[in-house]
Design a protein around this motif. Structure first.
Motif, mmCIF file in Angstrom:
data_model
loop_
_atom_site.group_PDB
_atom_site.id
_atom_site.type_symbol
_atom_site.label_atom_id
_atom_site.label_comp_id
_atom_site.label_asym_id
_atom_site.label_seq_id
_atom_site.Cartn_x
_atom_site.Cartn_y
_atom_site.Cartn_z
ATOM 1 N N TYR A 71 -27.765 -0.268 -76.403
ATOM 2 C CA TYR A 71 -27.944 -1.717 -76.372
ATOM 3 C C TYR A 71 -27.421 -2.362 -77.658
ATOM 4 O O TYR A 71 -27.102 -3.540 -77.687
ATOM 5 N N THR B 128 -30.201 -4.678 -66.025
ATOM 6 C CA THR B 128 -30.847 -3.604 -66.790
ATOM 7 C C THR B 128 -31.663 -4.150 -67.949
ATOM 8 O O THR B 128 -32.062 -3.391 -68.839
ATOM 9 N N PHE B 129 -31.896 -5.461 -67.949
ATOM 10 C CA PHE B 129 -32.699 -6.117 -68.976
ATOM 11 C C PHE B 129 -32.085 -6.010 -70.369
ATOM 12 O O PHE B 129 -32.791 -6.100 -71.368
ATOM 13 N N ASN B 130 -30.778 -5.853 -70.444
ATOM 14 C CA ASN B 130 -30.096 -5.809 -71.741
ATOM 15 C C ASN B 130 -29.606 -7.223 -72.038
ATOM 16 O O ASN B 130 -28.428 -7.537 -71.885
ATOM 17 N N LEU C 252 -33.301 1.895 -76.530
ATOM 18 C CA LEU C 252 -31.965 2.358 -76.130
ATOM 19 C C LEU C 252 -30.921 2.027 -77.195
ATOM 20 O O LEU C 252 -30.737 0.873 -77.565
ATOM 21 N N ILE D 163 -37.695 -9.304 -74.199
ATOM 22 C CA ILE D 163 -37.144 -8.211 -73.401
ATOM 23 C C ILE D 163 -36.020 -7.516 -74.160
ATOM 24 O O ILE D 163 -35.905 -6.278 -74.164
ATOM 25 N N GLY D 164 -35.185 -8.317 -74.848
ATOM 26 C CA GLY D 164 -34.097 -7.724 -75.621
ATOM 27 C C GLY D 164 -34.599 -6.825 -76.731
ATOM 28 O O GLY D 164 -34.066 -5.732 -76.949
ATOM 29 N N SER E 287 -35.892 -3.577 -75.313
ATOM 30 C CA SER E 287 -34.774 -2.735 -74.875
ATOM 31 C C SER E 287 -34.047 -2.132 -76.062
ATOM 32 O O SER E 287 -33.646 -0.957 -76.031
#
Length: 556
Positions: free
Chosen positions: A253, A413-415, A250, A242-243, A246
């Motif tokens: 991040y 926010t999945f960060n 973005l 996920i990281g 992301s």
């Protein structure tokens, strides 16, 4: 027009006939025996007397859930093993096991044979993780029948056998019957030494079941928690995936995580102190204004930048030593705190502790108290005291909370990299002042003295005063037993601020062990009554269908 009416009449008759045939099946008796074992497992024996009526069937199936969910939504897996199925004479049945989305389905019978009438099925199995452990008791909260049976159950009886013979007042039982969520407790409960027997009062209809809760003392059985079920997205690898996704999409991040690391490196680390650490220091560090020695609670907070129950325990011992409290063991492991009138000034967190713990009372019994909220207030005040002392430029818990909030927002926010960095570096972001570093180094030197067996005490004129004066600091450091061991052979007397249950010649090491018992009693009072794995109790808000076990069954 006659023929259509006849067809309709025949269909209606067939419908009611089939309904009658289906409803003719029922369970005459559902008898369960549960043995709670010393190793934390339970052995379950279910005797199901099933009436097939005139229907031609192969046997029954029994579903048993092995996944249960706690109050926070976390899922845990029970281990089910050692299955056997036999009739009332001990002859084994053929059966198969199927895993159906968190439930184990036992399909009992022979596909090549059909049966009718009444048949008995004795199902045995072992379960690990079925018990729930709380701060003040252990508990079996178990759905005996399950609420998913497709047929009614005429009678349910259950016997729970505990491993030790206990006093009548040490165990308790409750039961709930009805549909899922029902809190009706019309069932009968009987108790005989280490056995509790439950009997249903009413016939259980389709979708109704019986759930029991048995409460018994802690440390009777081993601590055997169920294993947490973790999905892929909760694992480290899932978070990395996920990281990475992301980070590709973005830019921010990347910026914020590096900025937090940079901020910690430039402004979040402790400065260098002027005073270094020595092998021995015989006094606690002093406040910035050099007017008083820092308290054990302040020193404990300096050590790990966190106020914990050890620091509060050290404060209680220190207040007793200074004449504000008395600790009494009036019965074995039954501790009281008595407030002593003393007009000498106290720090704000010390005054708050006495006011919050006692209120208008002069004494409190720790077994009867729930001090969690009061302790949280004292912790907050102690953090503020360290800032007032000039040991920290900012409240450590406030600094950490800011970064924990960022971590929570990043998770939302999945960060995940930001969440991880915020949590790790936010945890170590609080820093001390130069005075705080000096005080911590002096405290470390004092700890070296308290734990050193090489430095002799012959030069100390009043060993009694020295033992008592530094004991609260030893409690704050967690080395009180080592400190007491050094005085074990000396002729000391029991402190006047402590009264133990046992009599005899005073021994410093035995005294500290007894004092630790009083602090354990305090920690129990300061800990909210909840399961260590987050499950609710069957004795507060229990209901039919709650706890472990459950499931249901039918015929095939």
């Amino acid at each position: 027009m006659i023929y259509p009416m006849k067809r309709l009449l025949i269909c209606l008759l067939l419908f009611f006939f089939l309904v009658f045939r289906v409803n003719a099946e029922d369970i005459k008796n559902f008898d369960s025996k549960i043995a709670v074992n010393k190793d934390g497992t339970i052995d379950v024996e279910e005797t199901i007397v099933y009436d097939f009526g005139e229907a031609d069937k192969h046997g029954i199936y029994r579903t048993i859930p092995y996944v249960k969910e706690n109050n926070s939504g976390k899922k845990f897996k029970l281990e089910l093993s050692s299955f056997s199925v036999a009739d009332e004479t001990g002859n084994s049945y053929r059966f198969s096991k199927l895993d159906e989305n968190g439930r184990l389905k036992l399909k009992i019978g022979d596909a090549d044979k059909t049966i009718t009438g009444i048949h008995t099925y004795v199902i045995n199995y072992k379960t690990s993780g079925a018990l729930t452990y709380f701060s003040d008791h252990d508990e079996l909260y178990w759905n005996i029948t399950g609420n998913d049976w497709e047929v009614p159950i005429e009678k349910v009886s259950t016997k729970v056998m505990l491993p030790d013979s206990l006093k009548q007042e040490e165990i308790n039982g409750k039961c709930y019957e009805g549909v899922y969520g029902s809190a009706e407790a019309e069932c009968e409960v009987k108790q005989d030494k280490n056995e509790i027997i439950f009997n249903s009062v009413n016939l259980l209809g389709i979708g109704e079941g019986l759930t029991i809760a048995v409460k018994f003392p802690i440390d009777i059985v081993a601590h055997l928690e169920p294993k947490e079920l973790i999905s892929f997205w909760d694992t480290f690898l899932g978070k990395v995936v996920i990281g990475l996704i992301s980070l590709i999409g973005l830019i921010w991040y990347l910026i914020l995580p590096f900025y937090i690391v940079y901020k910690w490196y430039t402004t979040g680390r402790d400065p260098k102190g002027i005073v270094g650490v020595t092998t021995a220091w015989f006094d606690p560090p002093k406040s910035v204004d050099n007017k008083r020695f820092l308290t054990p609670g302040e020193i404990g907070t300096l050590g790990d930048e966190t106020v914990d129950l050890k620091d509060i325990s050290a404060t209680i011992v220190d207040l007793a030593r200074r004449g504000y409290l008395k600790i009494e063991e009036r019965d074995k492991k039954d501790f009281y705190l008595t407030k002593i009138e003393n007009n000498k000034p106290l720090l704000s967190y010390e005054r708050l502790l006495i006011d919050e713990f006692f209120g208008s009372e002069k004494e409190i019994r720790l077994k009867d108290k729930h001090l969690y909220e009061e302790v949280e207030k004292v912790k907050k005040s102690l953090y503020e005291q360290t800032v007032t002392d000039g040991l920290f430029p900012k409240n450590p818990v406030s600094v950490r909370s800011t970064y924990y909030f960022i971590a929570a927002l990043a998770l939302f926010t999945f960060n995940l990299p930001l969440a991880f960095i915020s949590f790790v570096f936010g945890r170590i972001m609080p820093k001390k002042t130069v005075e705080g570093v000096n005080a911590k180094n002096v405290a470390t030197s004092l700890k070296n003295f308290l734990t050193s067996q090489k430095i002799q005490l012959e030069f100390q004129a009043d060993k009694q005063m020295m033992f008592e004066r530094l004991l609260p600091y030893a409690v704050a450091f967690g080395v009180e037993k080592i400190w007491a061991k050094r005085f074990e052979s000396l002729n000391l007397k029991e402190p006047d601020w402590y009264q133990g249950y046992s009599s005899g010649r005073f021994n410093s090491y035995i005294f500290v062990n007894s004092l630790n018992s009083s602090m354990s009693s305090f920690r129990s009072a300061a800990t909210p009554t909840r399961s260590s794995s987050g499950f609710s109790s069957g004795f507060s808000g229990g209901f039919s269908g709650g706890g472990g076990g459950g499931g249901g069954g039918g015929s095939w």
